[in-house]
Write a protein that holds these residues in place. Sequence first.
Motif, short mmCIF file in Angstrom:
data_model
loop_
_atom_site.label_atom_id
_atom_site.label_comp_id
_atom_site.label_asym_id
_atom_site.label_seq_id
_atom_site.Cartn_x
_atom_site.Cartn_y
_atom_site.Cartn_z
N SER A 30 -2.86 -12.66 8.24
CA SER A 30 -2.01 -13.36 7.16
C SER A 30 -1.57 -12.07 6.19
O SER A 30 -2.10 -11.19 6.37
N ILE A 31 -0.18 -12.29 5.58
CA ILE A 31 0.26 -11.37 4.63
C ILE A 31 0.26 -11.89 3.25
O ILE A 31 0.90 -12.96 3.29
N ARG A 32 -0.11 -11.41 2.30
CA ARG A 32 -0.02 -11.94 1.18
C ARG A 32 1.20 -11.42 0.36
O ARG A 32 2.55 -11.82 0.96
N ASP A 33 1.15 -10.92 -0.89
CA ASP A 33 2.42 -10.43 -1.48
C ASP A 33 3.10 -9.28 -0.71
O ASP A 33 2.39 -8.40 0.23
N MET A 34 4.41 -9.28 -0.75
CA MET A 34 5.19 -8.15 -0.22
C MET A 34 5.90 -7.66 -1.30
O MET A 34 6.59 -8.39 -2.31
N ALA A 35 6.50 -6.28 -1.18
CA ALA A 35 7.12 -5.81 -2.24
C ALA A 35 7.95 -4.75 -1.88
O ALA A 35 7.64 -3.92 -0.85
N TRP A 36 8.97 -4.22 -2.69
CA TRP A 36 9.63 -2.95 -2.41
C TRP A 36 9.58 -2.18 -3.64
O TRP A 36 9.62 -2.72 -4.76
N TYR A 37 9.24 -0.85 -3.49
CA TYR A 37 9.27 0.08 -4.40
C TYR A 37 10.11 1.08 -4.27
O TYR A 37 10.71 1.09 -3.31
N ARG A 38 10.65 1.97 -5.06
CA ARG A 38 11.37 3.06 -4.81
C ARG A 38 10.97 4.30 -5.86
O ARG A 38 10.25 4.06 -6.75
N LEU A 39 11.21 5.35 -5.09
CA LEU A 39 10.94 6.81 -5.81
C LEU A 39 12.23 7.64 -5.81
O LEU A 39 12.77 7.84 -4.84
N VAL A 92 14.03 6.59 -2.43
CA VAL A 92 13.41 6.44 -1.16
C VAL A 92 12.70 5.13 -1.38
O VAL A 92 12.17 4.83 -2.56
N TYR A 93 13.14 4.14 -0.52
CA TYR A 93 12.61 2.90 -0.95
C TYR A 93 11.24 2.46 0.20
O TYR A 93 11.48 3.08 1.37
N TYR A 94 10.37 2.03 -0.54
CA TYR A 94 9.23 1.83 0.26
C TYR A 94 8.74 0.46 0.36
O TYR A 94 8.77 -0.25 -0.71
N CYS A 95 8.65 -0.08 1.50
CA CYS A 95 7.80 -1.29 1.52
C CYS A 95 6.14 -1.40 1.33
O CYS A 95 5.69 -0.45 1.82
N HIS A 96 5.68 -2.47 0.88
CA HIS A 96 4.41 -2.49 0.64
C HIS A 96 3.87 -4.09 0.98
O HIS A 96 4.85 -4.77 0.56
N ALA A 97 2.72 -4.14 1.39
CA ALA A 97 2.34 -5.69 1.76
C ALA A 97 0.74 -5.42 1.59
O ALA A 97 -0.12 -4.64 1.87
N GLY A 98 0.31 -6.52 1.10
CA GLY A 98 -0.98 -7.00 0.92
C GLY A 98 -1.35 -7.73 2.36
O GLY A 98 -1.18 -8.80 2.51
N VAL A 99 -2.29 -7.14 3.44
CA VAL A 99 -2.61 -7.85 4.61
C VAL A 99 -3.87 -8.36 4.50
O VAL A 99 -4.92 -7.50 4.45
N ASN A 100 -4.24 -9.39 5.13
CA ASN A 100 -5.48 -9.83 5.80
C ASN A 100 -5.63 -9.56 7.24
O ASN A 100 -4.84 -10.05 7.85
N SER A 101 -6.44 -8.62 7.32
CA SER A 101 -6.30 -7.98 8.77
C SER A 101 -7.31 -8.94 9.90
O SER A 101 -8.03 -9.65 9.26
#
Length: 123
Positions: A30-39, A92-101
């Motif tokens: 399952s996937i918990r929070d997802m987010a976009w960051y940028r640098l 540069v936009y980065y995707c991030h996810a907290g994943v229950n593997s």
Amino acid sequence: QVQLVESGGGLVQAGASLRLSCVASGSIRSIRDMAWYRLAPGNQRELVATITSVGITNYADSVKGRFIISRDNAKNTVLLQMRSLKPEDTAVYYCHAGVNSAPPGPIGYLEVWGQGTLVTVSS
């Protein structure tokens, strides 16, 4: 192992729109929070938007009213719809996810990052 792959970046003029997409794949329970960051060059990494597993969203003040984050849990996908783009959105936009593997890889909680996609907004 879990991977995030972003797409949708590019070069646009100020005022235009872009939609970024990020797809998670691999041993996912399952996937918990997802987010976009940028640098951006010379800047620190900035949290742009977040979305919880039930769809609660939060935005940086700099993008409120212009960007919309959404997700499709069935497709393990998070989107970032960007409108009224400004030159200062260039980054540069980065995707991030907290994943229950899940097996066969390590079982547990993983912080996963995508490789990034470049958004350039010209004035």
